[in-house]
Design a protein around this motif. Sequence first.
Motif, PDB file in Angstrom:
ATOM      1  N   GLY A 143     -79.636 -24.079  -4.239  1.00  0.00           N
ATOM      2  CA  GLY A 143     -78.194 -24.341  -4.197  1.00  0.00           C
ATOM      3  C   GLY A 143     -77.840 -25.372  -3.140  1.00  0.00           C
ATOM      4  N   SER A 184     -76.560 -28.452  -3.767  1.00  0.00           N
ATOM      5  CA  SER A 184     -75.662 -29.499  -4.286  1.00  0.00           C
ATOM      6  C   SER A 184     -74.327 -29.510  -3.556  1.00  0.00           C
ATOM      7  CB  SER A 184     -75.432 -29.286  -5.785  1.00  0.00           C
ATOM      8  OG  SER A 184     -74.845 -28.014  -6.006  1.00  0.00           O
ATOM      9  N   SER A 185     -74.013 -28.456  -2.809  1.00  0.00           N
ATOM     10  CA  SER A 185     -72.747 -28.432  -2.058  1.00  0.00           C
ATOM     11  C   SER A 185     -72.840 -27.392  -0.949  1.00  0.00           C
ATOM     12  CB  SER A 185     -71.571 -28.111  -2.993  1.00  0.00           C
ATOM     13  OG  SER A 185     -71.699 -26.792  -3.488  1.00  0.00           O
ATOM     14  N   PHE A 221     -73.131 -24.819   2.088  1.00  0.00           N
ATOM     15  CA  PHE A 221     -74.163 -24.515   3.081  1.00  0.00           C
ATOM     16  C   PHE A 221     -75.491 -25.207   2.746  1.00  0.00           C
ATOM     17  CE2 PHE A 221     -72.102 -20.083   3.757  1.00  0.00           C
ATOM     18  CZ  PHE A 221     -71.292 -20.565   4.765  1.00  0.00           C
ATOM     19  N   SER A 262     -80.408 -27.812  -7.696  1.00  0.00           N
ATOM     20  CA  SER A 262     -79.109 -27.678  -8.365  1.00  0.00           C
ATOM     21  C   SER A 262     -79.399 -27.421  -9.833  1.00  0.00           C
ATOM     22  CB  SER A 262     -78.310 -28.972  -8.208  1.00  0.00           C
ATOM     23  OG  SER A 262     -77.219 -28.962  -9.106  1.00  0.00           O
ATOM     24  N   ARG A 263     -78.487 -26.717 -10.497  1.00  0.00           N
ATOM     25  CA  ARG A 263     -78.673 -26.572 -11.953  1.00  0.00           C
ATOM     26  C   ARG A 263     -78.514 -27.914 -12.637  1.00  0.00           C
ATOM     27  NH1 ARG A 263     -74.435 -21.846 -12.419  1.00  0.00           N
ATOM     28  NH2 ARG A 263     -73.680 -23.105 -10.710  1.00  0.00           N
ATOM     29  N   ASP A 273     -82.326 -23.046 -12.060  1.00  0.00           N
ATOM     30  CA  ASP A 273     -81.362 -21.981 -12.337  1.00  0.00           C
ATOM     31  C   ASP A 273     -82.048 -20.683 -11.936  1.00  0.00           C
ATOM     32  OD1 ASP A 273     -79.710 -20.009 -13.312  1.00  0.00           O
ATOM     33  OD2 ASP A 273     -79.219 -21.096 -15.153  1.00  0.00           O
ATOM     34  N   VAL A 274     -81.562 -20.037 -10.882  1.00  0.00           N
ATOM     35  CA  VAL A 274     -82.255 -18.849 -10.365  1.00  0.00           C
ATOM     36  C   VAL A 274     -82.183 -17.665 -11.324  1.00  0.00           C
ATOM     37  CG1 VAL A 274     -82.016 -19.507  -7.922  1.00  0.00           C
ATOM     38  CG2 VAL A 274     -80.271 -18.035  -8.982  1.00  0.00           C
ATOM     39  N   ASN A 279     -80.197 -19.515  -0.939  1.00  0.00           N
ATOM     40  CA  ASN A 279     -78.785 -19.770  -0.651  1.00  0.00           C
ATOM     41  C   ASN A 279     -77.917 -19.751  -1.911  1.00  0.00           C
ATOM     42  OD1 ASN A 279     -76.466 -21.123   0.888  1.00  0.00           O
ATOM     43  ND2 ASN A 279     -76.989 -22.673  -0.663  1.00  0.00           N
ATOM     44  N   TYR A 331     -69.403  -8.640  -5.957  1.00  0.00           N
ATOM     45  CA  TYR A 331     -69.983  -9.644  -5.039  1.00  0.00           C
ATOM     46  C   TYR A 331     -70.501  -8.938  -3.787  1.00  0.00           C
ATOM     47  CZ  TYR A 331     -70.294 -13.485  -1.684  1.00  0.00           C
ATOM     48  OH  TYR A 331     -70.737 -14.367  -0.722  1.00  0.00           O
ATOM     49  N   LYS A 348     -74.427  -8.583  -2.280  1.00  0.00           N
ATOM     50  CA  LYS A 348     -74.848  -8.984  -0.932  1.00  0.00           C
ATOM     51  C   LYS A 348     -75.365  -7.768  -0.142  1.00  0.00           C
ATOM     52  CE  LYS A 348     -73.990 -13.437  -1.217  1.00  0.00           C
ATOM     53  NZ  LYS A 348     -75.076 -14.435  -1.177  1.00  0.00           N
ATOM     54  N   GLY A 401     -69.274 -15.521   7.668  1.00  0.00           N
ATOM     55  CA  GLY A 401     -67.898 -15.166   7.318  1.00  0.00           C
ATOM     56  C   GLY A 401     -67.329 -16.249   6.414  1.00  0.00           C
ATOM     57  N   PHE A 421     -66.147 -19.725   5.195  1.00  0.00           N
ATOM     58  CA  PHE A 421     -66.441 -21.131   5.491  1.00  0.00           C
ATOM     59  C   PHE A 421     -65.878 -22.017   4.396  1.00  0.00           C
ATOM     60  CE2 PHE A 421     -69.147 -19.503   8.689  1.00  0.00           C
ATOM     61  CZ  PHE A 421     -69.420 -20.554   9.555  1.00  0.00           C
ATOM     62  N   THR A 438     -66.296 -24.329   1.840  1.00  0.00           N
ATOM     63  CA  THR A 438     -67.297 -24.902   0.939  1.00  0.00           C
ATOM     64  C   THR A 438     -66.701 -24.910  -0.472  1.00  0.00           C
ATOM     65  OG1 THR A 438     -68.256 -22.792   0.263  1.00  0.00           O
ATOM     66  CG2 THR A 438     -69.144 -23.762   2.295  1.00  0.00           C
ATOM     67  N   ALA A 439     -67.557 -25.233  -1.446  1.00  0.00           N
ATOM     68  CA  ALA A 439     -67.095 -25.210  -2.845  1.00  0.00           C
ATOM     69  C   ALA A 439     -67.047 -23.792  -3.408  1.00  0.00           C
ATOM     70  CB  ALA A 439     -68.002 -26.099  -3.692  1.00  0.00           C
TER      71      ALA A 439
HETATM   72  N1  LIG Z   1     -68.464 -20.196   1.909  1.00  0.00           N
HETATM   73  C1  LIG Z   1     -68.328 -18.963   2.315  1.00  0.00           C
HETATM   74  O1  LIG Z   1     -67.240 -18.598   2.829  1.00  0.00           O
HETATM   75  C2  LIG Z   1     -69.476 -17.991   2.208  1.00  0.00           C
HETATM   76  C3  LIG Z   1     -69.435 -16.835   3.015  1.00  0.00           C
HETATM   77  C4  LIG Z   1     -70.493 -15.932   2.966  1.00  0.00           C
HETATM   78  C5  LIG Z   1     -71.574 -16.169   2.137  1.00  0.00           C
HETATM   79  N2  LIG Z   1     -71.619 -17.282   1.343  1.00  0.00           N
HETATM   80  C6  LIG Z   1     -72.801 -17.481   0.496  1.00  0.00           C
HETATM   81  O2  LIG Z   1     -73.377 -18.732   0.816  1.00  0.00           O
HETATM   82  C7  LIG Z   1     -74.146 -19.196  -0.305  1.00  0.00           C
HETATM   83  C8  LIG Z   1     -73.802 -20.650  -0.567  1.00  0.00           C
HETATM   84  O3  LIG Z   1     -72.451 -20.721  -0.938  1.00  0.00           O
HETATM   85  P1  LIG Z   1     -71.477 -21.915  -0.527  1.00  0.00           P
HETATM   86  O4  LIG Z   1     -70.344 -21.299   0.198  1.00  0.00           O
HETATM   87  O5  LIG Z   1     -72.214 -23.040   0.073  1.00  0.00           O
HETATM   88  O6  LIG Z   1     -70.885 -22.258  -1.982  1.00  0.00           O
HETATM   89  P2  LIG Z   1     -71.045 -23.541  -2.944  1.00  0.00           P
HETATM   90  O7  LIG Z   1     -70.626 -24.752  -2.194  1.00  0.00           O
HETATM   91  O8  LIG Z   1     -70.330 -23.158  -4.198  1.00  0.00           O
HETATM   92  O9  LIG Z   1     -72.622 -23.618  -3.197  1.00  0.00           O
HETATM   93  C9  LIG Z   1     -73.275 -22.734  -4.065  1.00  0.00           C
HETATM   94  C10 LIG Z   1     -74.589 -23.348  -4.490  1.00  0.00           C
HETATM   95  O10 LIG Z   1     -75.269 -22.392  -5.323  1.00  0.00           O
HETATM   96  C11 LIG Z   1     -75.766 -23.048  -6.460  1.00  0.00           C
HETATM   97  N3  LIG Z   1     -75.872 -22.137  -7.593  1.00  0.00           N
HETATM   98  C12 LIG Z   1     -74.901 -21.345  -8.131  1.00  0.00           C
HETATM   99  N4  LIG Z   1     -75.397 -20.641  -9.166  1.00  0.00           N
HETATM  100  C13 LIG Z   1     -76.706 -20.984  -9.286  1.00  0.00           C
HETATM  101  C14 LIG Z   1     -77.763 -20.605 -10.140  1.00  0.00           C
HETATM  102  N5  LIG Z   1     -77.591 -19.722 -11.149  1.00  0.00           N
HETATM  103  N6  LIG Z   1     -78.995 -21.159  -9.972  1.00  0.00           N
HETATM  104  C15 LIG Z   1     -79.199 -22.049  -8.994  1.00  0.00           C
HETATM  105  N7  LIG Z   1     -78.245 -22.484  -8.136  1.00  0.00           N
HETATM  106  C16 LIG Z   1     -77.013 -21.938  -8.287  1.00  0.00           C
HETATM  107  C17 LIG Z   1     -74.793 -24.193  -6.722  1.00  0.00           C
HETATM  108  O11 LIG Z   1     -75.526 -25.251  -7.340  1.00  0.00           O
HETATM  109  P3  LIG Z   1     -75.215 -25.892  -8.798  1.00  0.00           P
HETATM  110  O12 LIG Z   1     -73.824 -25.427  -9.203  1.00  0.00           O
HETATM  111  O13 LIG Z   1     -75.322 -27.354  -8.545  1.00  0.00           O
HETATM  112  O14 LIG Z   1     -76.309 -25.352  -9.643  1.00  0.00           O
HETATM  113  C18 LIG Z   1     -74.411 -24.613  -5.295  1.00  0.00           C
HETATM  114  O15 LIG Z   1     -75.304 -25.595  -4.801  1.00  0.00           O
HETATM  115  C19 LIG Z   1     -73.821 -18.242  -1.455  1.00  0.00           C
HETATM  116  O16 LIG Z   1     -74.892 -17.307  -1.604  1.00  0.00           O
HETATM  117  C20 LIG Z   1     -72.551 -17.553  -0.991  1.00  0.00           C
HETATM  118  O17 LIG Z   1     -72.409 -16.266  -1.564  1.00  0.00           O
HETATM  119  C21 LIG Z   1     -70.586 -18.205   1.364  1.00  0.00           C
END
Ligand SMILES: NC(=O)c1ccc[n+]([C@@H]2O[C@H](COP(=O)([O-])OP(=O)(O)OC[C@H]3O[C@@H](n4cnc5c(N)ncnc54)[C@H](OP(=O)(O)O)[C@@H]3O)[C@@H](O)[C@H]2O)c1
Length: 271
Positions: free
Chosen positions: A11, A13-14, A16, A36-37, A54-55, A81, A146, A150, A177, A179, A181-182
């Motif tokens: 993951g 592509s955006s 973390f 990335s997918r 794709d995980v 991630n 969700y 986790k 906590g 952040f 992101t997308a």
């Molecule tokens: N942002 C927050 O506030 C926050 C807080 C706590 C935990 N988290 C966790 O941090 C991690 C990263 O999230 P993020 O906030 O950075 O969000 P994000 O910007 O939406 O990034 C999510 C990443 O996961 C990839 N992804 C989604 N489904 C997938 C799949 N089936 N197979 C492979 N890749 C997949 C996406 O890649 P593609 O769409 O390009 O495949 C994207 O690169 C997640 O596990 C999220 O639960 C986020």
Amino acid sequence: MRERTVVLITGASSGFGEAAARLLAARGSYRVFGTSRRAAGDNAQGGVDMLPLDVRSDASVAACVDAVMRRAGRINVLVNNAGYTLAGAVEETAIDEAKAQFDTNFFGVARMVRAVLPAMRAQGGGRIVNVSSLAGLVGVPFHAHYSASKFAIEGLSEGLRQEVRRFGIHVSLIEPGDFKTAVTAARERAAGGLSAYAAARDRALDIMARAEQSGPDPIRFAELLLQILQARRPRLRYRLGNDAVWVPRARRLVPESVFEWLMRANYEMNE
Ligand SMILES: NC(=O)c1ccc[n+]([C@@H]2O[C@H](COP(=O)([O-])OP(=O)(O)OC[C@H]3O[C@@H](n4cnc5c(N)ncnc54)[C@H](OP(=O)(O)O)[C@@H]3O)[C@@H](O)[C@H]2O)c1
């Protein structure tokens, strides 16, 4: 010259994953593969080799890990991630939607771990960093599946860490906590909306979206990951962000009923 540490970040592509992949790639000592997918094969972005993954698919996971082994000959670090959030009350959420959430957020991690462990054991060591959440420590309303996915990663990581220690493999959790992101834009909504929940659910989801989009920059995740990779003996848990530090601490300090009241107050559910 010392060999570069080979890192695979799912993951990337955006959010973390992208921030972490770019930061590590900018340091000369890491060779970074991101996924990335949508990755189109051989494209290297900002020094990061992007691979399709794709995980949710055993075949895709196997092909991704094979590609890293073919190109780099080893995998020193896996960062699990990839993930997304599923929003909706439990009653509104179909079991298939909940299974899809677990297929990515939980079984995706298990698939990746199973795929890299043979190489890490043969190498005599490695590191696995699983991305959990504050929602993996505290059940979040209208994000219960969700949260459950986790919480499940927390348990998987604790058990796994003990199993693979003897092979020189360190397992850690990052618990962020909110952040910016997308994650907010990628949020999926349960299809079976019920009017009984609509007002409270929409209010809570708006508050969550605002908290995420006014949250810190994901570069802090990248900096913490670097610190974990440099630690000689990485810990099991790393909390990231003020909320991830204070909310679990508050839970220990006040009676459970007070903590629950505070959670409801935070999401304006005390009407
Ligand atoms: N942002 C927050 O506030 C926050 C807080 C706590 C935990 N988290 C966790 O941090 C991690 C990263 O999230 P993020 O906030 O950075 O969000 P994000 O910007 O939406 O990034 C999510 C990443 O996961 C990839 N992804 C989604 N489904 C997938 C799949 N089936 N197979 C492979 N890749 C997949 C996406 O890649 P593609 O769409 O390009 O495949 C994207 O690169 C997640 O596990 C999220 O639960 C986020």
